[in-house]
Design an enzyme around this catalytic site. Structure first.
Site, PDB file in Angstrom:
ATOM      1  N   GLU A   1      -6.846   1.881 -13.688  1.00  0.00           N
ATOM      2  CA  GLU A   1      -6.297   3.081 -13.056  1.00  0.00           C
ATOM      3  C   GLU A   1      -5.017   3.529 -13.768  1.00  0.00           C
ATOM      4  O   GLU A   1      -4.839   4.728 -14.053  1.00  0.00           O
ATOM      5  CB  GLU A   1      -5.995   2.809 -11.582  1.00  0.00           C
ATOM      6  CG  GLU A   1      -7.259   2.687 -10.750  1.00  0.00           C
ATOM      7  CD  GLU A   1      -7.015   2.301  -9.296  1.00  0.00           C
ATOM      8  OE1 GLU A   1      -7.908   2.522  -8.473  1.00  0.00           O
ATOM      9  OE2 GLU A   1      -5.944   1.765  -8.962  1.00  0.00           O
TER      10      GLU A   1
ATOM     11  N   HIS B   1     -27.344  21.581  -1.695  1.00  0.00           N
ATOM     12  CA  HIS B   1     -27.309  22.145  -3.029  1.00  0.00           C
ATOM     13  C   HIS B   1     -26.302  23.275  -3.119  1.00  0.00           C
ATOM     14  O   HIS B   1     -26.180  24.037  -2.156  1.00  0.00           O
ATOM     15  CB  HIS B   1     -28.711  22.675  -3.353  1.00  0.00           C
ATOM     16  CG  HIS B   1     -28.846  23.177  -4.749  1.00  0.00           C
ATOM     17  ND1 HIS B   1     -28.860  22.335  -5.843  1.00  0.00           N
ATOM     18  CD2 HIS B   1     -28.943  24.445  -5.230  1.00  0.00           C
ATOM     19  CE1 HIS B   1     -28.979  23.066  -6.940  1.00  0.00           C
ATOM     20  NE2 HIS B   1     -29.024  24.344  -6.598  1.00  0.00           N
TER      21      HIS B   1
ATOM     22  N   CYS C   1       0.831  -1.217   0.000  1.00  0.00           N
ATOM     23  CA  CYS C   1       0.000   0.000   0.000  1.00  0.00           C
ATOM     24  C   CYS C   1       0.862   1.262   0.000  1.00  0.00           C
ATOM     25  O   CYS C   1       0.678   2.147  -0.833  1.00  0.00           O
ATOM     26  CB  CYS C   1      -0.930  -0.013   1.211  1.00  0.00           C
ATOM     27  SG  CYS C   1      -1.833   1.514   1.415  1.00  0.00           S
TER      28      CYS C   1
ATOM     29  N   LYS D   1       0.202   5.300  -6.085  1.00  0.00           N
ATOM     30  CA  LYS D   1      -0.785   5.343  -7.174  1.00  0.00           C
ATOM     31  C   LYS D   1      -1.650   6.587  -7.073  1.00  0.00           C
ATOM     32  O   LYS D   1      -1.858   7.296  -8.048  1.00  0.00           O
ATOM     33  CB  LYS D   1      -1.660   4.098  -7.111  1.00  0.00           C
ATOM     34  CG  LYS D   1      -2.787   4.125  -8.119  1.00  0.00           C
ATOM     35  CD  LYS D   1      -3.851   3.120  -7.765  1.00  0.00           C
ATOM     36  CE  LYS D   1      -4.731   3.601  -6.630  1.00  0.00           C
ATOM     37  NZ  LYS D   1      -5.676   2.567  -6.185  1.00  0.00           N
TER      38      LYS D   1
ATOM     39  N   ALA E   1      11.903 -13.759   5.963  1.00  0.00           N
ATOM     40  CA  ALA E   1      11.716 -14.766   6.998  1.00  0.00           C
ATOM     41  C   ALA E   1      10.964 -15.948   6.405  1.00  0.00           C
ATOM     42  O   ALA E   1      10.042 -15.756   5.606  1.00  0.00           O
ATOM     43  CB  ALA E   1      10.922 -14.172   8.165  1.00  0.00           C
TER      44      ALA E   1
ATOM     45  N   GLU F   1     -26.171  15.434  -4.201  1.00  0.00           N
ATOM     46  CA  GLU F   1     -27.590  15.629  -3.883  1.00  0.00           C
ATOM     47  C   GLU F   1     -28.481  14.749  -4.757  1.00  0.00           C
ATOM     48  O   GLU F   1     -29.598  14.413  -4.388  1.00  0.00           O
ATOM     49  CB  GLU F   1     -27.994  17.097  -3.996  1.00  0.00           C
ATOM     50  CG  GLU F   1     -27.990  17.653  -5.398  1.00  0.00           C
ATOM     51  CD  GLU F   1     -28.345  19.149  -5.436  1.00  0.00           C
ATOM     52  OE1 GLU F   1     -29.417  19.521  -4.936  1.00  0.00           O
ATOM     53  OE2 GLU F   1     -27.531  19.936  -5.960  1.00  0.00           O
TER      54      GLU F   1
ATOM     55  N   CYS G   1      -1.465   1.674  -3.119  1.00  0.00           N
ATOM     56  CA  CYS G   1      -2.450   2.765  -2.971  1.00  0.00           C
ATOM     57  C   CYS G   1      -1.839   4.173  -2.963  1.00  0.00           C
ATOM     58  O   CYS G   1      -2.311   5.067  -3.669  1.00  0.00           O
ATOM     59  CB  CYS G   1      -3.230   2.623  -1.668  1.00  0.00           C
ATOM     60  SG  CYS G   1      -3.347   0.985  -0.973  1.00  0.00           S
TER      61      CYS G   1
ATOM     62  N   TYR H   1      -9.059  -3.279 -11.583  1.00  0.00           N
ATOM     63  CA  TYR H   1      -8.967  -1.870 -11.195  1.00  0.00           C
ATOM     64  C   TYR H   1      -7.565  -1.309 -11.379  1.00  0.00           C
ATOM     65  O   TYR H   1      -7.400  -0.151 -11.750  1.00  0.00           O
ATOM     66  CB  TYR H   1      -9.522  -1.638  -9.783  1.00  0.00           C
ATOM     67  CG  TYR H   1      -8.611  -1.975  -8.621  1.00  0.00           C
ATOM     68  CD1 TYR H   1      -7.798  -1.005  -8.059  1.00  0.00           C
ATOM     69  CD2 TYR H   1      -8.568  -3.255  -8.080  1.00  0.00           C
ATOM     70  CE1 TYR H   1      -6.963  -1.300  -6.989  1.00  0.00           C
ATOM     71  CE2 TYR H   1      -7.745  -3.556  -7.011  1.00  0.00           C
ATOM     72  CZ  TYR H   1      -6.944  -2.579  -6.471  1.00  0.00           C
ATOM     73  OH  TYR H   1      -6.109  -2.871  -5.424  1.00  0.00           O
TER      74      TYR H   1
ATOM     75  N   ALA I   1     -13.258   1.661  -4.279  1.00  0.00           N
ATOM     76  CA  ALA I   1     -13.162   2.686  -5.326  1.00  0.00           C
ATOM     77  C   ALA I   1     -12.225   2.232  -6.430  1.00  0.00           C
ATOM     78  O   ALA I   1     -11.370   1.385  -6.222  1.00  0.00           O
ATOM     79  CB  ALA I   1     -12.634   3.989  -4.724  1.00  0.00           C
TER      80      ALA I   1
HETATM   81  C1  LIG Z   1      -0.926  -0.890  -7.681  1.00  0.00           C
HETATM   82  C2  LIG Z   1      -1.787  -1.179  -6.476  1.00  0.00           C
HETATM   83  C3  LIG Z   1      -2.739  -0.278  -6.094  1.00  0.00           C
HETATM   84  C4  LIG Z   1      -3.533  -0.523  -4.979  1.00  0.00           C
HETATM   85  N1  LIG Z   1      -4.472   0.408  -4.643  1.00  0.00           N
HETATM   86  C5  LIG Z   1      -5.250   0.206  -3.560  1.00  0.00           C
HETATM   87  C6  LIG Z   1      -6.193   1.176  -3.147  1.00  0.00           C
HETATM   88  O1  LIG Z   1      -6.353   2.231  -3.796  1.00  0.00           O
HETATM   89  N2  LIG Z   1      -6.924   0.939  -2.033  1.00  0.00           N
HETATM   90  C7  LIG Z   1      -6.772  -0.212  -1.300  1.00  0.00           C
HETATM   91  O2  LIG Z   1      -7.451  -0.382  -0.284  1.00  0.00           O
HETATM   92  N3  LIG Z   1      -5.893  -1.168  -1.684  1.00  0.00           N
HETATM   93  C8  LIG Z   1      -5.130  -0.980  -2.785  1.00  0.00           C
HETATM   94  N4  LIG Z   1      -4.207  -1.935  -3.145  1.00  0.00           N
HETATM   95  C9  LIG Z   1      -4.157  -3.196  -2.391  1.00  0.00           C
HETATM   96  C10 LIG Z   1      -3.364  -3.032  -1.090  1.00  0.00           C
HETATM   97  O3  LIG Z   1      -2.097  -2.501  -1.366  1.00  0.00           O
HETATM   98  C11 LIG Z   1      -3.245  -4.384  -0.397  1.00  0.00           C
HETATM   99  O4  LIG Z   1      -4.537  -4.929  -0.233  1.00  0.00           O
HETATM  100  C12 LIG Z   1      -2.592  -4.272   0.968  1.00  0.00           C
HETATM  101  O5  LIG Z   1      -1.309  -3.689   0.877  1.00  0.00           O
HETATM  102  C13 LIG Z   1      -2.492  -5.664   1.600  1.00  0.00           C
HETATM  103  O6  LIG Z   1      -1.803  -5.609   2.811  1.00  0.00           O
HETATM  104  P1  LIG Z   1      -1.032  -6.896   3.356  1.00  0.00           P
HETATM  105  O7  LIG Z   1      -0.593  -6.552   4.733  1.00  0.00           O
HETATM  106  O8  LIG Z   1      -1.851  -8.091   3.153  1.00  0.00           O
HETATM  107  O9  LIG Z   1       0.210  -7.084   2.401  1.00  0.00           O
HETATM  108  P2  LIG Z   1       1.333  -6.073   1.862  1.00  0.00           P
HETATM  109  O10 LIG Z   1       0.969  -4.660   2.104  1.00  0.00           O
HETATM  110  O11 LIG Z   1       1.588  -6.500   0.464  1.00  0.00           O
HETATM  111  O12 LIG Z   1       2.573  -6.402   2.776  1.00  0.00           O
HETATM  112  C14 LIG Z   1       3.260  -7.607   2.707  1.00  0.00           C
HETATM  113  C15 LIG Z   1       4.698  -7.342   3.077  1.00  0.00           C
HETATM  114  O13 LIG Z   1       5.341  -8.576   3.363  1.00  0.00           O
HETATM  115  C16 LIG Z   1       6.664  -8.517   2.882  1.00  0.00           C
HETATM  116  N5  LIG Z   1       7.088  -9.917   2.739  1.00  0.00           N
HETATM  117  C17 LIG Z   1       6.590 -10.853   1.892  1.00  0.00           C
HETATM  118  N6  LIG Z   1       7.161 -12.047   2.128  1.00  0.00           N
HETATM  119  C18 LIG Z   1       8.042 -11.863   3.145  1.00  0.00           C
HETATM  120  C19 LIG Z   1       8.928 -12.733   3.856  1.00  0.00           C
HETATM  121  N7  LIG Z   1       8.989 -14.027   3.563  1.00  0.00           N
HETATM  122  N8  LIG Z   1       9.683 -12.209   4.831  1.00  0.00           N
HETATM  123  C20 LIG Z   1       9.609 -10.883   5.140  1.00  0.00           C
HETATM  124  N9  LIG Z   1       8.784 -10.032   4.509  1.00  0.00           N
HETATM  125  C21 LIG Z   1       8.012 -10.513   3.539  1.00  0.00           C
HETATM  126  C22 LIG Z   1       6.543  -7.747   1.592  1.00  0.00           C
HETATM  127  O14 LIG Z   1       7.785  -7.179   1.225  1.00  0.00           O
HETATM  128  C23 LIG Z   1       5.501  -6.702   1.961  1.00  0.00           C
HETATM  129  O15 LIG Z   1       6.112  -5.533   2.458  1.00  0.00           O
HETATM  130  C24 LIG Z   1      -3.371  -1.716  -4.244  1.00  0.00           C
HETATM  131  C25 LIG Z   1      -2.409  -2.645  -4.636  1.00  0.00           C
HETATM  132  C26 LIG Z   1      -1.626  -2.389  -5.739  1.00  0.00           C
HETATM  133  C27 LIG Z   1      -0.587  -3.395  -6.151  1.00  0.00           C
END
Ligand SMILES: Cc1cc2nc3c(=O)[nH]c(=O)nc-3n(C[C@H](O)[C@H](O)[C@H](O)COP(=O)(O)OP(=O)(O)OC[C@H]3O[C@@H](n4cnc5c(N)ncnc54)[C@H](O)[C@@H]3O)c2cc1C
Length: 461
Positions: A184, A438, A43, A51, A115, A443, A48, A180, A343
């Site tokens: 986008e 308005h 994110c 973007k 990890a 509205e 997010c 999406y 969105a």
């Molecule tokens: C281009 C794009 C636009 C988006 N726009 C939106 C939006 O507008 N609104 C919205 O709500 N969501 C949006 N999302 C989705 C949103 O980013 C994800 O739903 C959210 O980040 C999920 O959170 P998470 O904690 O599951 O995983 P992540 O945020 O992906 O975090 C996972 C983390 O784990 C780390 N990791 C993975 N494996 C390991 C390991 N073995 N050891 C250590 N670290 C590790 C990764 O490096 C990463 O930092 C978007 C996604 C993308 C790709």
């Protein structure tokens, strides 16, 4: 003395992992968190936030056009991609530092390493090979772009990850995908001045969204000059003298400067050691969890995109928080995955909540549709043909609002607030009783008096 080095080991420092770690530490748990790339996760670092900054940048194109109609004289606007990317990177670094500081302040130990699981209680840190014994483990490793089954020339294709770091704005870009993220980025690049082609294998973009919204957005994107090609896929990409030649499934060739695939995201489970820990995946390859985010191994939990429930940041955050409340706060908490507002930051923007018309007609006997399209005051004034769509879906029996779909400026902001009313079970009569504000576009939502369509389901044979 505990047999464990820590009460909780969180794998992944993204939306879900960070929230879970902070809340668990707040309950007094000893918490360690491993992040292999940058704290903040998808994110903050490549989702997010960056973007939305690019979306803001791309919309200035309209502002300059409209300004003249309002009496402003604007010189020939020029755009510098390098400045935008550098400023975006500075903002992301600031946010990453803020996330790190919050974790540290909460007494979460951050480990900059990949990890993996060595067994159901042991985490191995690849940075130095050391092992940590953890009483509970939370897997919050997110998702990763799915790039398909390796077409010829796939090495020339970028995903959204790389799109944030291009050294220059492509003059011509082809994006494959209809979700999406694809839509986008198509609108971002078009707004910034690129010539954009969107290729999607299905009938129409934004599968899963309301059909009227899908048709409306496609029409508006095409009106703004984006070429949308459906029922076709990219077969091959070849480097040629002046760019990349993309061969489509109907053998049409298109030459562009960049090719991006936004063809979905997969749960990030590869090489995690789930098999040795005995953690089960579901049929889609996501970590299978119950309503408390618990896997089949009782002390291992998973939240966020890696569980492929609803892949959105606020959902991952809520799941991470609920996990910490359940396991460390003595408050078993389930997350309600219904009526989640969402969105698409396309041009025009889309905000939706609740059921689509098709879903409502499948589940309810009588469904009333209230629909309008109009040219918003701000842009009709300067002669724009852009239209806003608003659609309310109502259960004909109870009068309850089942879904709301908006395509137009600020629709994401409207849907967030509307979400409260819809979660509370608002009826169409409640909408009608609400005084209009308005002059606004919103509205229209409380002044839509006439049913545009009624659908009554035939009794099942
Ligand atoms: C281009 C794009 C636009 C988006 N726009 C939106 C939006 O507008 N609104 C919205 O709500 N969501 C949006 N999302 C989705 C949103 O980013 C994800 O739903 C959210 O980040 C999920 O959170 P998470 O904690 O599951 O995983 P992540 O945020 O992906 O975090 C996972 C983390 O784990 C780390 N990791 C993975 N494996 C390991 C390991 N073995 N050891 C250590 N670290 C590790 C990764 O490096 C990463 O930092 C978007 C996604 C993308 C790709």
């Amino acid at each position: 003395m505990s047999d464990f080095d820590t009460d909780l080991f969180v794998i992944g420092g993204g939306s879900g992992g960070v929230r879970a770690a902070r809340i668990a530490a707040g309950y007094g748990a000893r918490v360690m968190l491993a992040e292999e790339y940058r704290v903040g996760g998808t994110c903050v670092i490549r989702g997010c936030v960056p973007k939305k900054l690019l979306v803001y940048a791309s919309r200035f194109a309209h502002t300059f056009e409209e300004a003249e109609g309002y009496g402003w004289t604007v010189g020939e606007p020029t755009f510098d991609w390098a400045t935008l990317i550098a400023n975006k990177d500075r903002e992301i670094a600031r946010l990453e530092a803020a996330y790190t500081a919050n974790l540290t302040r909460s007494k979460v130990e951050i480990i900059k390493s990949r990890a993996v699981l060595d067994d159901a209680h042991t985490v191995r840190l690849l940075a130095d090979g050391s092992q940590v014994r953890a009483k509970h483990i939370l897997i919050a490793t997110g998702g990763w772009p799915a790039m398909g089954n390796g077409i010829a020339g796939i090495e020339h294709v970028i995903s959204s990850n790389e799109a944030f770091h291009l050294t220059e704005l492509p003059k011509r870009i082809l994006i494959q995908g209809g979700g999406y993220i694809a839509v986008e980025f198509a609108c971002i690049f078009a707004g910034l001045g690129s010539e954009v082609t969107l290729v999607y294998r299905g009938d129409n973009i934004l599968r899963g969204f309301d059909d009227d919204v899908r048709a409306h957005l496609r029409h508006e994107m095409e009106r703004r000059g984006i070429k949308v090609i459906c029922k076709r896929i990219v077969e091959a990409v070849e480097k040629v003298d002046h760019g990349l030649c993309v061969e489509l499934s109907d053998h049409e060739d298109i030459v562009v400067d960049k090719v991006m695939f936004a063809t979905g995201r997969r749960p990030n489970v590869a090489g995690l050691g789930l098999e040795v820990a005995g953690v089960r995946l579901d049929e889609k390859g996501a970590i299978a969890v119950d309503e408390y985010s618990r896997t089949n191994v009782p002390h291992i939990y998973a939240v966020g995109d890696v569980t492929d429930r609803i892949a959105l940041t606020p959902v991952a955050i809520r799941e991470g928080h609920a996990f910490a409340d359940t396991v460390f706060g003595g408050k078993p908490t389930r997350v309600d995955h219904t009526n989640v507002p969402s969105a698409v930051f396309s041009d025009p923007e889309i905000g939706v909540i609740g059921l689509t018309e098709a879903q409502a007609r499948e589940r309810y006997h009588r469904v009333d549709i209230y629909k309008t399209t109009f040219r918003p005051m701000k842009t009709v004034f300067v002669g724009s043909e852009a239209r806003t769509l608003m659609k309310i879906i109502v259960d004909g029996a109870s009068d309850r609002v089942l879904g709301c779909h908006i395509a137009g400026p600020d629709s994401a902001e409207m849907i967030q607030i509307l979400g409260i009313a819809i979660r509370m079970g608002a009826t169409k009569a409640d909408f009608d009783a609400t005084m209009a504000l308005h002059p606004t576009a919103a509205e229209e939502l409380v002044t839509l008096r006439t049913v545009t369509e009624t659908h009554v389901r035939q009794a099942a044979e």
